[in-house]
Design a protein around this motif. Structure first.
Motif, PDB file in Angstrom:
ATOM      1  N   LEU A  81      22.061  25.573  28.377  1.00  0.00           N
ATOM      2  CA  LEU A  81      20.734  26.221  28.295  1.00  0.00           C
ATOM      3  C   LEU A  81      20.543  27.295  27.258  1.00  0.00           C
ATOM      4  CD1 LEU A  81      20.406  27.064  32.081  1.00  0.00           C
ATOM      5  CD2 LEU A  81      19.594  25.175  30.787  1.00  0.00           C
ATOM      6  N   PRO A  82      19.328  27.312  26.613  1.00  0.00           N
ATOM      7  CA  PRO A  82      19.232  28.093  25.382  1.00  0.00           C
ATOM      8  C   PRO A  82      19.516  29.625  25.693  1.00  0.00           C
ATOM      9  CG  PRO A  82      17.079  27.544  26.127  1.00  0.00           C
ATOM     10  CD  PRO A  82      18.070  26.747  26.845  1.00  0.00           C
ATOM     11  N   GLN A  83      20.260  30.284  24.638  1.00  0.00           N
ATOM     12  CA  GLN A  83      20.650  31.764  24.994  1.00  0.00           C
ATOM     13  C   GLN A  83      20.459  32.400  23.538  1.00  0.00           C
ATOM     14  OE1 GLN A  83      23.252  33.039  28.227  1.00  0.00           O
ATOM     15  NE2 GLN A  83      24.194  30.959  27.539  1.00  0.00           N
ATOM     16  N   VAL A  84      20.287  33.578  23.372  1.00  0.00           N
ATOM     17  CA  VAL A  84      20.570  34.120  22.138  1.00  0.00           C
ATOM     18  C   VAL A  84      21.997  34.426  21.941  1.00  0.00           C
ATOM     19  CG1 VAL A  84      18.125  35.516  22.344  1.00  0.00           C
ATOM     20  CG2 VAL A  84      20.291  36.693  23.190  1.00  0.00           C
ATOM     21  N   PRO A  85      22.257  34.639  20.546  1.00  0.00           N
ATOM     22  CA  PRO A  85      23.785  34.885  20.274  1.00  0.00           C
ATOM     23  C   PRO A  85      24.152  36.189  20.977  1.00  0.00           C
ATOM     24  CG  PRO A  85      22.531  33.897  18.272  1.00  0.00           C
ATOM     25  CD  PRO A  85      21.715  34.187  19.370  1.00  0.00           C
ATOM     26  N   TYR A  86      25.408  36.184  21.196  1.00  0.00           N
ATOM     27  CA  TYR A  86      25.765  37.486  22.010  1.00  0.00           C
ATOM     28  C   TYR A  86      27.370  37.507  21.768  1.00  0.00           C
ATOM     29  CZ  TYR A  86      27.882  34.414  25.746  1.00  0.00           C
ATOM     30  OH  TYR A  86      28.385  33.667  26.462  1.00  0.00           O
ATOM     31  N   ARG A 142      14.400  35.852  40.145  1.00  0.00           N
ATOM     32  CA  ARG A 142      13.642  36.005  39.003  1.00  0.00           C
ATOM     33  C   ARG A 142      14.366  35.788  37.914  1.00  0.00           C
ATOM     34  NH1 ARG A 142      12.503  41.446  38.295  1.00  0.00           N
ATOM     35  NH2 ARG A 142      13.850  40.946  36.322  1.00  0.00           N
ATOM     36  N   VAL A 143      13.829  34.680  37.014  1.00  0.00           N
ATOM     37  CA  VAL A 143      14.521  34.560  35.857  1.00  0.00           C
ATOM     38  C   VAL A 143      13.535  34.687  34.687  1.00  0.00           C
ATOM     39  CG1 VAL A 143      15.218  32.420  34.242  1.00  0.00           C
ATOM     40  CG2 VAL A 143      15.356  32.298  36.978  1.00  0.00           C
ATOM     41  N   ASP A 144      14.335  35.625  34.066  1.00  0.00           N
ATOM     42  CA  ASP A 144      13.680  36.221  32.744  1.00  0.00           C
ATOM     43  C   ASP A 144      13.973  35.439  31.423  1.00  0.00           C
ATOM     44  OD1 ASP A 144      12.933  38.115  34.594  1.00  0.00           O
ATOM     45  OD2 ASP A 144      14.388  39.559  33.925  1.00  0.00           O
ATOM     46  N   LEU A 145      12.848  35.336  30.575  1.00  0.00           N
ATOM     47  CA  LEU A 145      13.291  34.439  29.478  1.00  0.00           C
ATOM     48  C   LEU A 145      12.629  35.335  28.270  1.00  0.00           C
ATOM     49  CD1 LEU A 145      11.438  31.146  30.630  1.00  0.00           C
ATOM     50  CD2 LEU A 145      13.998  31.868  30.671  1.00  0.00           C
ATOM     51  N   LEU A 146      12.980  34.844  27.208  1.00  0.00           N
ATOM     52  CA  LEU A 146      12.381  35.492  25.870  1.00  0.00           C
ATOM     53  C   LEU A 146      12.079  34.389  25.313  1.00  0.00           C
ATOM     54  CD1 LEU A 146      15.528  37.817  24.762  1.00  0.00           C
ATOM     55  CD2 LEU A 146      13.350  38.660  25.721  1.00  0.00           C
ATOM     56  N   LEU A 147      10.587  34.595  24.530  1.00  0.00           N
ATOM     57  CA  LEU A 147      10.014  33.660  23.896  1.00  0.00           C
ATOM     58  C   LEU A 147       9.738  34.188  22.026  1.00  0.00           C
ATOM     59  CD1 LEU A 147       8.050  31.312  23.366  1.00  0.00           C
ATOM     60  CD2 LEU A 147       6.244  32.623  24.158  1.00  0.00           C
ATOM     61  N   ASP A 148      10.611  33.691  21.302  1.00  0.00           N
ATOM     62  CA  ASP A 148      10.522  34.333  20.047  1.00  0.00           C
ATOM     63  C   ASP A 148       9.287  33.784  19.460  1.00  0.00           C
ATOM     64  OD1 ASP A 148      10.982  33.253  16.811  1.00  0.00           O
ATOM     65  OD2 ASP A 148      12.502  34.500  17.469  1.00  0.00           O
ATOM     66  N   ILE A 157      16.787  31.902  27.456  1.00  0.00           N
ATOM     67  CA  ILE A 157      17.287  32.564  28.832  1.00  0.00           C
ATOM     68  C   ILE A 157      17.900  34.082  28.746  1.00  0.00           C
ATOM     69  CG2 ILE A 157      18.584  32.493  31.090  1.00  0.00           C
ATOM     70  CD1 ILE A 157      18.176  29.610  31.082  1.00  0.00           C
ATOM     71  N   ASN A 158      17.242  34.983  29.278  1.00  0.00           N
ATOM     72  CA  ASN A 158      17.780  36.260  29.115  1.00  0.00           C
ATOM     73  C   ASN A 158      18.457  36.655  30.227  1.00  0.00           C
ATOM     74  OD1 ASN A 158      18.027  38.886  28.020  1.00  0.00           O
ATOM     75  ND2 ASN A 158      16.135  39.781  29.082  1.00  0.00           N
ATOM     76  N   GLU A 159      18.082  36.541  31.468  1.00  0.00           N
ATOM     77  CA  GLU A 159      18.880  36.577  32.637  1.00  0.00           C
ATOM     78  C   GLU A 159      18.444  36.418  33.952  1.00  0.00           C
ATOM     79  OE1 GLU A 159      18.134  41.411  33.943  1.00  0.00           O
ATOM     80  OE2 GLU A 159      19.669  40.979  32.293  1.00  0.00           O
ATOM     81  N   ILE A 160      19.203  36.239  34.902  1.00  0.00           N
ATOM     82  CA  ILE A 160      18.830  35.841  36.322  1.00  0.00           C
ATOM     83  C   ILE A 160      18.951  37.330  37.193  1.00  0.00           C
ATOM     84  CG2 ILE A 160      20.684  34.805  36.931  1.00  0.00           C
ATOM     85  CD1 ILE A 160      18.994  32.818  38.440  1.00  0.00           C
ATOM     86  N   ASN A 161      17.759  37.525  38.013  1.00  0.00           N
ATOM     87  CA  ASN A 161      17.929  38.596  39.105  1.00  0.00           C
ATOM     88  C   ASN A 161      17.841  37.959  40.339  1.00  0.00           C
ATOM     89  OD1 ASN A 161      17.340  40.753  40.520  1.00  0.00           O
ATOM     90  ND2 ASN A 161      16.654  41.954  38.906  1.00  0.00           N
ATOM     91  N   THR A 162      19.236  37.952  41.068  1.00  0.00           N
ATOM     92  CA  THR A 162      19.137  37.434  42.345  1.00  0.00           C
ATOM     93  C   THR A 162      18.550  38.227  43.426  1.00  0.00           C
ATOM     94  OG1 THR A 162      21.405  38.274  42.794  1.00  0.00           O
ATOM     95  CG2 THR A 162      21.092  35.912  41.672  1.00  0.00           C
TER      96      THR A 162
END
Length: 378
Positions: A163-168, A313-319, A327-332
């Protein structure tokens, strides 16, 4: 003969910096539960971990600044809720709350709605306790809750599913404190500014900062290290914040319309979320049909990657430049007031707040029933 109402134990508070956020969410949940079908049993958890049962725990945790929706007779059980050292005693079909001397504190509870945010509540700890005493509860199980809370482990799970993620970069607090200059040099060699610095195990943007230079990066690492032993540093992107709500068990899940957060501050930090009235929630998010479908597919994939249950809730970032989604993170256990993004997205998708709570309770009972099919002997 009328059937007894199911007793829903609503847990709130907890040993977390998100204690206050939990109280706000729980107020809304308790007010909206259908009282013709369910009896609400409020259970507060103090910041030191003691449990409060009976009377009005919410009033005690908020110094009385709360108008309870519960019947006066129920609130009158105890003027001051007792502190409980051990909370649950398993029964044949339900669970009783007990104190350290194991004296029952009626009524029993049949199902738990753990409206807890952050560590020691949303991270699998409470979920494990509830599994041990074999009681249904709303939301993700131990595995998904633990993975969702730990950003570094969660990123590894997402990476395994490509799944696509920003470099970290992940690092330990101990190394940052022992070798600050080396850590700063390594981070600058791997990631460009700006960078986002986060504690690995925290929510509600607590401890998160944006660094534009080395001085701010060091300050951000120092701040994040106050909250956790594991730290995450991410490459910043000029992105739009897109959020989606997921509902369901196993692979039978629904994904809401996407929403967009337009933060009043430079990013959607704690102050922008809870203290200032300067951010906008755009529901639905102004996206093309293709991007909407892609965002929904990513949210579903993220949920399934963690074996989610009930809600997230799934949080995404749109460049903004490339229009790539990450995908930024998931909040359960996302914020759950009537104006929080999770229920508002479902409302926009055709599911009202009260009906959403009803559905979550149904999903919890269904998942628990499915677990009972597992044999425990050979």
């Amino acid at each position: 003969m009328s059937r007894r109402k199911l007793r829903v134990g609503v847990l709130f508070g907890g040993k977390s910096s998100e204690h206050d956020v939990s109280l706000v969410s729980a107020r809304s949940v308790m007010a909206a539960i259908d009282k013709t079908r369910y009896e609400v049993v409020p259970v507060g958890i103090e910041r030191d971990g003691h449990w409060l049962r009976g009377g009005d725990p919410m009033a005690q945790l908020t110094a009385g600044e709360y108008a309870s929706p519960l019947p006066a007779a129920q609130l009158a059980q105890d003027a001051a809720p007792p502190r409980v050292d051990f909370a649950f005693l398993a029964g044949e079909t339900a669970v009783q709350l007990v104190n350290g001397a194991s004296s029952p504190m009626a009524p029993q509870v049949d199902i738990i709605f753990p409206v807890l945010h952050g560590p020691m509540g949303e991270d699998g700890t409470v979920q494990g306790l509830l599994d041990l005493v074999n009681i249904p509860y709303v939301g993700c199980g131990v595995l998904a809750s633990a993975l969702g809370m730990d950003k570094l482990v969660c990123k590894a799970a997402f990476a395994a599913q490509r799944l696509p993620q920003v470099p970290y970069v992940g690092l330990l607090r101990r190394r940052w404190e022992a070798e600050p200059d080396a850590v700063l040099a390594e981070l600058e060699a791997q990631l460009p500014y700006p960078m986002f610095v986060k504690p690995a195990n925290m929510g509600s943007s607590v401890g998160i900062s944006k660094a534009h230079n080395r001085l701010e990066l060091a300050a951000g690492l120092h701040e994040a290290a106050r909250y956790d032993r594991k730290l995450v540093v991410e490459q910043g992107v000029d992105g739009r914040e897109i959020e989606l709500s997921v509902l369901g068990n196993d692979d039978d899940v629904l994904v809401s319309l996407p929403g967009e957060v337009v933060p009043g501050n430079e990013f959607y930090d704690y102050a922008a979320k809870y203290l200032l009235d300067n951010s906008q929630l755009l529901i639905p998010a102004p996206l093309t049909p293709a991007l909407t479908q892609e965002a929904q597919a990513l949210a579903r994939a993220a949920y399934l990657a963690l074996d989610g249950a009930g809600l997230a809730r799934v949080d995404l970032l749109l460049d903004r430049g490339s229009e790539r989604l990450f995908i930024n993170e998931i909040n359960t256990m996302p914020g759950f007031t009537s104006i929080s993004m999770y229920p508002k997205l479902w409302e926009a998708s055709g599911l009202a707040y009260g009906a959403l709570i009803e559905r979550l309770l149904e999903l919890a009972l269904a998942r628990h029933a499915d677990r009972q099919r597992n044999v425990t002997t050979r």
